[in-house]
Write a protein that holds these residues in place. Structure first.
Motif, PDB file in Angstrom:
ATOM      1  N   VAL A   1       0.911  -1.175   0.014  1.00  0.00           N
ATOM      2  CA  VAL A   1       0.047  -0.083   0.071  1.00  0.00           C
ATOM      3  C   VAL A   1       0.901   1.170  -0.085  1.00  0.00           C
ATOM      4  O   VAL A   1       0.154   2.491   0.102  1.00  0.00           O
ATOM      5  CB  VAL A   1      -0.914   0.052   1.260  1.00  0.00           C
TER       6      VAL A   1
ATOM      7  N   LYS B   1      -7.777   0.960   1.305  1.00  0.00           N
ATOM      8  CA  LYS B   1      -7.247   1.430  -0.212  1.00  0.00           C
ATOM      9  C   LYS B   1      -8.374   1.483  -1.202  1.00  0.00           C
ATOM     10  O   LYS B   1      -8.063   2.089  -2.192  1.00  0.00           O
ATOM     11  CB  LYS B   1      -6.114   0.215  -0.324  1.00  0.00           C
TER      12      LYS B   1
ATOM     13  N   LEU C   1      -2.815   5.060   5.442  1.00  0.00           N
ATOM     14  CA  LEU C   1      -2.963   3.689   5.179  1.00  0.00           C
ATOM     15  C   LEU C   1      -2.087   2.749   6.089  1.00  0.00           C
ATOM     16  O   LEU C   1      -2.322   1.430   6.152  1.00  0.00           O
ATOM     17  CB  LEU C   1      -2.516   3.393   3.749  1.00  0.00           C
TER      18      LEU C   1
END
Length: 471
Positions: free
Chosen positions: A51, A285, A297
């Motif tokens: 991510v 996400k 994130l």
């Protein structure tokens, strides 16, 4: 109040026992916890990297992330039983650090990859090396600690892995902000390099000071009296150690302990799916309306292992204090799995509620420490090699199922709602409650039989002693 005081100050039953337990806690727990912290740091950094730019830089498509996790799991499965059996032939002081050096090196090599396929190959061998840590440590803890001490130590050990997951997010955030682009490397590549370097001093520490097992230890900080005391604290197995043979394999496969605890951990392991598959990060996400920064994130999902740490320590300590009632955790997890799944299925419009459900679901990590302590407790009087194989088989069975379970129910392209996985979680939670009840019956029955046999032996010994000798 006296019972609480006795529990908080263990090891006062025999002269020198408290000092021994304190030494064991320091040297065994520090190394095992640092080892597991490093293990989980290296394992969880893939999701953090994914991510944080790796997905885009390496052009991930579809469920390739899940495929990589599956390849890792295959290696992890294959190494479980051989790793635990290796502890009979290679000193833990040598074996554990050697495996750490292997996975540390592989983690650093990951920084050089140029495709998802390269990561797959590396993660397979990483899984083989890391398979030694979890089951091996639970075997070692069961070799040193009494039933009254085991749960809390297992909980502390498990919590260290969760700390690795939690801190990994903060480390990735710091690396991304300070090292991204340094020397031409992306921040996620620096993450693998730094995580690999962290393992090196821990491995050296274990090589120098880890005490092996009570019967084989040679460390200088335990004197001869303490070594004898360590051996006497844990009851000797009721059978002699079995050789690696077909007869031993038959003993394993016909033992209810093997089936009972392996199936228990297969079911319980899948109740951790929300956390182990990083669903909260994937939900963020792929959120349909909101966009999160890289820092968010990585940082927001750290609340999941934080809850897991609190829950693990709480339940491990409580079940120790209650005399080893580890089965209570099975019912708690069953309730948690059902309620959190229903929340996620029905509250799509409330982001705060979804976050709350995933955070609460982190509490199911409590089953790791308590269920492996339960297995150690139940097998304390059995063949020591049987105990090693059952503990390893528990994790092997769980990961064998998880190798395909995560793809079928929690594939990354099912984000953000994972509807199929929510229903799977409800089914696992119901099955866990039922299996826990059956296993509780079997362990209680075996304990009653063992106590009855002990009473009979004592009675026979007393009668034998009372018979006068002939002139």
């Amino acid at each position: 109040m006296g019972k609480v005081k006795d529990y908080l100050r263990p090891g006062e039953g025999l002269p020198g026992e408290r000092a021994l337990v304190q030494k064991l806690d320091f040297f065994i727990l520090t190394f095992c916890c640092l080892m597991y912290f490093s293990n989980y740091l290296d394992r969880s950094n893939l999701a953090n990297a994914y991510v944080s730019g790796m997905r885009e830089e390496l052009s991930f498509v579809g469920n390739q992330l899940n495929q990589i996790n599956t390849v890792f799991t295959v290696g992890y499965i294959l190494g479980q039983v051989p790793s635990n059996l290796a502890l009979y032939y290679i000193r833990p002081r040598i074996f554990f650090p050697a495996m750490m050096l292997v996975w540390g090196g592989l983690t650093m090599v990951t920084a050089s990859v140029q495709s998802p396929q390269s990561i797959m190959a590396i993660r397979f061998f990483l899984g083989l090396a890391e398979s030694s840590t979890f089951v091996g440590t639970h075997y070692i803890l069961g070799s040193w600690y009494t039933e009254r001490e085991l749960g809390k130590r297992s909980g502390i050990f498990t919590a260290s892995g969760l700390a690795g997951t939690m801190i990994g997010g903060f480390i990735q955030t710091g690396i991304h902000s300070s090292l991204n682009g340094r020397s031409g490397l992306s921040g996620w590549r620096w993450l693998f390099i730094i995580d690999g370097i962290i393992t090196l001093p821990i491995a050296i520490y274990g090589f120098l000071l880890f005490p092996d097992t009570p019967t084989t230890t040679r460390v200088p900080y335990l004197n001869a009296v303490e070594r004898r005391l360590a051996v006497s604290r844990v009851p000797p197995p009721s059978h002699k150690r079995s050789p690696l043979s077909l007869s031993f394999l038959k003993e394993v496969l016909t033992s209810w302990y093997w089936y009972g605890f392996v199936v228990l951990w297969i079911i319980a392991g899948e109740t951790e799916s929300f956390s182990t598959n990083a669903l909260l990060a994937l939900y963020m996400k792929s959120h349909p309306t909101r966009r999160y920064t890289v820092a968010q994130l990585n940082n927001y999902p750290t609340g999941v292992p934080a809850v897991g740490i609190i829950s693990t320590i709480f339940w491990a300590t409580l079940t120790d204090f209650m005399g080893g009632k580890r089965y209570l955790v099975g019912y708690f997890i069953a309730i948690t799995g059902i309620v959190t799944s229903v929340m996620i299925l029905t509250l799509h419009g409330s982001t705060a509620s979804i976050f709350g459900a995933y955070y609460w679901a982190g509490s199911v990590y409590a089953c790791q420490a308590t269920f492996f302590a339960w297995a150690n407790d139940a097998l304390r009087y059995e063949d020591d090699m049987l105990r090693a194989v059952v503990i390893a088989s528990m994790n092997m069975g769980s990961n064998a199922v998880n190798a395909w379970w995560s793809i079928v129910f929690y594939s990354a392209n099912f984000a953000p709602w994972f509807t199929r996985g929510m229903w799977a979680m409800i089914g696992c939670s119901i099955a866990l409650a039922l299996w826990t009840t059956g296993l509780l019956y079997m362990t209680a029955r075996s304990e009653r039989r063992r106590e009855a046999e002990a009473v009979q032996r004592n009675s026979e010994d007393a009668r034998s002693d009372s018979v006068p000798e002939k002139a």
